[in-house]
Write a protein that holds these residues in place. Sequence first.
Motif, PDB file in Angstrom:
ATOM      1  N   GLY A 180       0.799  -1.233   0.000  1.00  0.00           N
ATOM      2  CA  GLY A 180       0.000   0.000   0.000  1.00  0.00           C
ATOM      3  C   GLY A 180       0.825   1.274   0.000  1.00  0.00           C
ATOM      4  O   GLY A 180       0.638   2.133  -0.872  1.00  0.00           O
ATOM      5  N   PRO A 181       1.753   1.468   0.947  1.00  0.00           N
ATOM      6  CA  PRO A 181       2.564   2.698   0.941  1.00  0.00           C
ATOM      7  C   PRO A 181       3.410   2.852  -0.314  1.00  0.00           C
ATOM      8  O   PRO A 181       3.597   3.982  -0.808  1.00  0.00           O
ATOM      9  CB  PRO A 181       3.453   2.527   2.181  1.00  0.00           C
ATOM     10  N   ALA A 182       3.942   1.753  -0.844  1.00  0.00           N
ATOM     11  CA  ALA A 182       4.754   1.842  -2.063  1.00  0.00           C
ATOM     12  C   ALA A 182       3.914   2.320  -3.247  1.00  0.00           C
ATOM     13  O   ALA A 182       4.351   3.171  -4.034  1.00  0.00           O
ATOM     14  CB  ALA A 182       5.383   0.485  -2.365  1.00  0.00           C
ATOM     15  N   ILE A 183       2.709   1.767  -3.373  1.00  0.00           N
ATOM     16  CA  ILE A 183       1.815   2.179  -4.464  1.00  0.00           C
ATOM     17  C   ILE A 183       1.416   3.643  -4.304  1.00  0.00           C
ATOM     18  O   ILE A 183       1.449   4.433  -5.260  1.00  0.00           O
ATOM     19  CB  ILE A 183       0.571   1.282  -4.497  1.00  0.00           C
ATOM     20  N   ALA A 184       1.051   4.033  -3.079  1.00  0.00           N
ATOM     21  CA  ALA A 184       0.622   5.409  -2.832  1.00  0.00           C
ATOM     22  C   ALA A 184       1.738   6.403  -3.111  1.00  0.00           C
ATOM     23  O   ALA A 184       1.515   7.457  -3.735  1.00  0.00           O
ATOM     24  CB  ALA A 184       0.143   5.541  -1.387  1.00  0.00           C
ATOM     25  N   LEU A 185       2.948   6.082  -2.679  1.00  0.00           N
ATOM     26  CA  LEU A 185       4.075   6.986  -2.873  1.00  0.00           C
ATOM     27  C   LEU A 185       4.393   7.167  -4.359  1.00  0.00           C
ATOM     28  O   LEU A 185       4.619   8.293  -4.827  1.00  0.00           O
ATOM     29  CB  LEU A 185       5.305   6.439  -2.140  1.00  0.00           C
TER      30      LEU A 185
ATOM     31  N   ALA B 297      10.425  20.598  -8.881  1.00  0.00           N
ATOM     32  CA  ALA B 297       9.373  21.426  -8.299  1.00  0.00           C
ATOM     33  C   ALA B 297       8.361  20.578  -7.535  1.00  0.00           C
ATOM     34  O   ALA B 297       7.564  21.101  -6.754  1.00  0.00           O
ATOM     35  CB  ALA B 297       8.657  22.223  -9.393  1.00  0.00           C
ATOM     36  N   SER B 298       8.411  19.267  -7.740  1.00  0.00           N
ATOM     37  CA  SER B 298       7.482  18.361  -7.060  1.00  0.00           C
ATOM     38  C   SER B 298       7.826  18.271  -5.579  1.00  0.00           C
ATOM     39  O   SER B 298       8.991  18.246  -5.197  1.00  0.00           O
ATOM     40  CB  SER B 298       7.537  16.975  -7.713  1.00  0.00           C
ATOM     41  N   GLN B 299       6.801  18.179  -4.759  1.00  0.00           N
ATOM     42  CA  GLN B 299       7.020  18.038  -3.313  1.00  0.00           C
ATOM     43  C   GLN B 299       7.395  16.618  -2.939  1.00  0.00           C
ATOM     44  O   GLN B 299       7.821  16.352  -1.811  1.00  0.00           O
ATOM     45  CB  GLN B 299       5.751  18.441  -2.567  1.00  0.00           C
ATOM     46  N   TYR B 300       7.246  15.666  -3.873  1.00  0.00           N
ATOM     47  CA  TYR B 300       7.611  14.276  -3.620  1.00  0.00           C
ATOM     48  C   TYR B 300       8.930  13.883  -4.276  1.00  0.00           C
ATOM     49  O   TYR B 300       9.516  12.860  -3.933  1.00  0.00           O
ATOM     50  CB  TYR B 300       6.507  13.345  -4.136  1.00  0.00           C
ATOM     51  N   LEU B 301       9.388  14.669  -5.237  1.00  0.00           N
ATOM     52  CA  LEU B 301      10.634  14.395  -5.946  1.00  0.00           C
ATOM     53  C   LEU B 301      11.492  15.654  -5.944  1.00  0.00           C
ATOM     54  O   LEU B 301      10.997  16.727  -6.296  1.00  0.00           O
ATOM     55  CB  LEU B 301      10.355  13.988  -7.402  1.00  0.00           C
ATOM     56  N   PRO B 302      12.776  15.562  -5.581  1.00  0.00           N
ATOM     57  CA  PRO B 302      13.423  14.377  -5.007  1.00  0.00           C
ATOM     58  C   PRO B 302      13.165  14.295  -3.504  1.00  0.00           C
ATOM     59  O   PRO B 302      12.977  15.309  -2.845  1.00  0.00           O
ATOM     60  CB  PRO B 302      14.896  14.639  -5.285  1.00  0.00           C
TER      61      PRO B 302
ATOM     62  N   ALA C 124      11.897   9.109   1.055  1.00  0.00           N
ATOM     63  CA  ALA C 124      11.028   8.191   0.328  1.00  0.00           C
ATOM     64  C   ALA C 124      11.806   7.005  -0.220  1.00  0.00           C
ATOM     65  O   ALA C 124      11.303   5.873  -0.242  1.00  0.00           O
ATOM     66  CB  ALA C 124      10.337   8.934  -0.821  1.00  0.00           C
ATOM     67  N   ILE C 125      13.043   7.258  -0.646  1.00  0.00           N
ATOM     68  CA  ILE C 125      13.876   6.159  -1.138  1.00  0.00           C
ATOM     69  C   ILE C 125      14.182   5.182  -0.005  1.00  0.00           C
ATOM     70  O   ILE C 125      14.151   3.961  -0.184  1.00  0.00           O
ATOM     71  CB  ILE C 125      15.177   6.712  -1.757  1.00  0.00           C
TER      72      ILE C 125
ATOM     73  N   SER D 110      19.728   4.822   9.918  1.00  0.00           N
ATOM     74  CA  SER D 110      20.154   5.526   8.718  1.00  0.00           C
ATOM     75  C   SER D 110      19.397   6.843   8.557  1.00  0.00           C
ATOM     76  O   SER D 110      19.988   7.894   8.267  1.00  0.00           O
ATOM     77  CB  SER D 110      19.937   4.644   7.487  1.00  0.00           C
ATOM     78  N   LEU D 111      18.086   6.797   8.759  1.00  0.00           N
ATOM     79  CA  LEU D 111      17.286   8.024   8.651  1.00  0.00           C
ATOM     80  C   LEU D 111      17.667   9.023   9.738  1.00  0.00           C
ATOM     81  O   LEU D 111      17.684  10.227   9.513  1.00  0.00           O
ATOM     82  CB  LEU D 111      15.801   7.683   8.741  1.00  0.00           C
TER      83      LEU D 111
END
Length: 282
Positions: free
Chosen positions: A16-21, A96-101, A105-106, A156-157
């Motif tokens: 689910g989270p992978a698909i949503a992201l 300009a995307s708030q999800y990339l980069p 998320a990686i 790591s995070l």
Amino acid sequence: MSSKTLLTLLKLAVVGPAIALTALAYSSLFPAENRYLIMASIAAILLGLFLSSGSAGRVVSLSAILYTVPYTIWASQFLPIAFPKAYRELSETIFASQYLPNLQAIFLLIGLSLLADYIETAEEWEEVLEKLGRRGMGIQTMTYSVPIVLGALALSLGLLNLGEVSGIKMSAILLPVILLAIGLAIAYGSVEGGKYRKVVLAVEISSSHGGGEVIVQTSEGEKSFPILPSVAFEWDVIRIEAELKERPKEVFLKMGEKRKPLKPLIESVDRETLFLLYREES
């Protein structure tokens, strides 16, 4: 709740989270009026892949590949030369995307990929061990290493966020630490835990080897388990089961004078019993 249902729910929780992201990341690259359509389309494709294959690892891996495509475009040395205007506009849209980069998320996709692998390994263990009268062992096998994997990713995070807050560029040392932590977690997950006095061995091989035999080598010598041609005719995959006093040194598939070593696929300890599954590599 049965083990199969629980494992299916766990796979859905990982997928689910992978698909949503992935859906959110790609939809953010398009105009606002088309975002919901793009997001729904990508989510439907990935969800359909999961429902058709039942593989959480395949879906998470595909999501990770799709998520890293923009980074590949940005790092390309050919596109800026061949298509300078298109590359500049595309790069501006991506960043300009708030999800990339998004490095977090990686890390999330890496963690989901590892969890998907452990869940599917536990599911495979469950199918094998249930036939040996050890229902529920698949879940127990998975719990040995999952907390360590999550701890490694959290470390790591934490290092990454510490570097951002303190203004220290930690990129030079962060990657080796991450690889070390995740490597240790995977290594821990591949080693059996606990003590054992009895070994239950299962060997799965193709029925095309009818007439051959499986050789199990221990400190006491070799034990031979013939593969009857009649059994090979009835089944596509043959399973040979044996109970030993110690962990085998080597397991071979013998056809005539040729010996092919078999590698252990998965293993687990339940109280004082070590379960080993050997399978022929395709």
